[in-house]
Design an enzyme around this catalytic site. Structure first.
Site, short mmCIF file in Angstrom:
data_model
loop_
_atom_site.label_atom_id
_atom_site.label_comp_id
_atom_site.label_asym_id
_atom_site.label_seq_id
_atom_site.Cartn_x
_atom_site.Cartn_y
_atom_site.Cartn_z
N ASP A 1 4.99 4.74 -8.75
CA ASP A 1 4.35 5.47 -7.64
C ASP A 1 5.37 6.36 -6.93
OD1 ASP A 1 2.15 6.19 -6.10
OD2 ASP A 1 2.38 4.52 -4.69
N LEU B 1 1.92 1.75 10.86
CA LEU B 1 2.62 2.81 10.13
C LEU B 1 1.77 3.40 9.02
CD1 LEU B 1 6.21 1.28 9.70
CD2 LEU B 1 5.55 3.13 11.24
#
Length: 257
Positions: A152, A36
């Protein structure tokens, strides 16, 4: 010389950080379906957990960054174990395989906003952007209350599935410590402003772009502009997330009438 150093670094990384192919079995528990993501600190796989036959996400920490990853691994897994929110993936377990640290977590069915905006060219009206933004604010409010800053908040780390918003990737989280709390929280607020701008720019006509600031390029409700200016520290920043949620809710009501 710089290029040679970079090449050697990449070769060492390739040797030390083995990437597992589809159908490989990790620790006799997780069958790899596909990669992924392949980031600086870890490799992320979509796997099938054999015992439950359910999909899950497995993150492999890079051996080549062992020194940095020791702390990141402990921090991310501890945070995921501690948090309990329907829009945050749940930690399943930590494990070691072939002398490498891994952890598995809940798989979120959906698309991240980076793919939605740039690959699938999804467009958000102002009210749709604000509704998504409000959903993200509620998640951030929860983790801040738990004494954690995400660190983040970016469109690749926000997912939409079944019309619900999810926040992923807690690898850069920070604990809100006395003395540093205000700056750390403001960093999250700034990222929230960036996030909202990305959504609002999805309907911007690039043909008419004249390298103007966003305040000139985007035709927004005055309240939306004010929120962005505070988040991006153009104006006096917000003191708390409750006020951001309140202001966002008011603008959504105004645009809905």
């Amino acid at each position: 010389m710089e290029f040679l150093h970079w090449t050697i670094k990449k070769l060492c990384q390739a040797v030390m950080d083995k990437t597992y192919s589809p159908n490989h079995l990790l620790a006799d528990k997780y069958k790899v379906e596909k990669v992924l993501g392949d980031g600086n600190y870890g490799i992320v796989y979509l796997c099938k957990e054999l015992k439950s036959n359910r999909k899950c996400v497995v993150k492999q920490m890079r051996k080549s960054k062992k020194k940095e990853n020791e702390q990141l691994y402990i921090q991310e897994t501890n945070v995921l174990r501690f948090l309990n929110h329907p829009s945050i993936p749940k930690l399943i377990e930590t494990f070691t395989y072939e002398k490498t640290k891994f952890f598995s977590m809940q798989f979120i069915e959906g698309d991240n906003l980076d793919d939605l905006l740039f690959s699938k060219e999804k467009r958000f009206t102002e009210i749709e952007a604000l509704l998504s933004f409000k959903g993200l604010l509620e998640i951030i409010s929860y983790i801040h209350e738990k004494g954690i800053a995400h660190g983040d908040i970016r469109i690749p780390n926000v997912m939409i599935g079944d019309d619900k918003l999810y926040l992923i990737d807690f690898g850069l989280t920070q604990y809100l410590q006395s003395g540093m709390e205000k700056n750390t929280v403001q960093d999250d607020y700034y990222d929230l402003g960036d996030f909202l701008l990305f959504l609002l720019y999805s309907t911007f006509d690039t043909k008419s772009k004249k390298n103007q600031p966003w305040t000139e390029e985007l035709n927004l409700h005055t309240g939306t502009t004010n929120i962005l200016k505070k988040l991006l520290q153009i104006d006096k920043p917000y003191d708390n997330i409750t006020d951001i949620i309140k202001d966002t809710h008011q603008i959504i009501e105004d645009l809905s009438n």
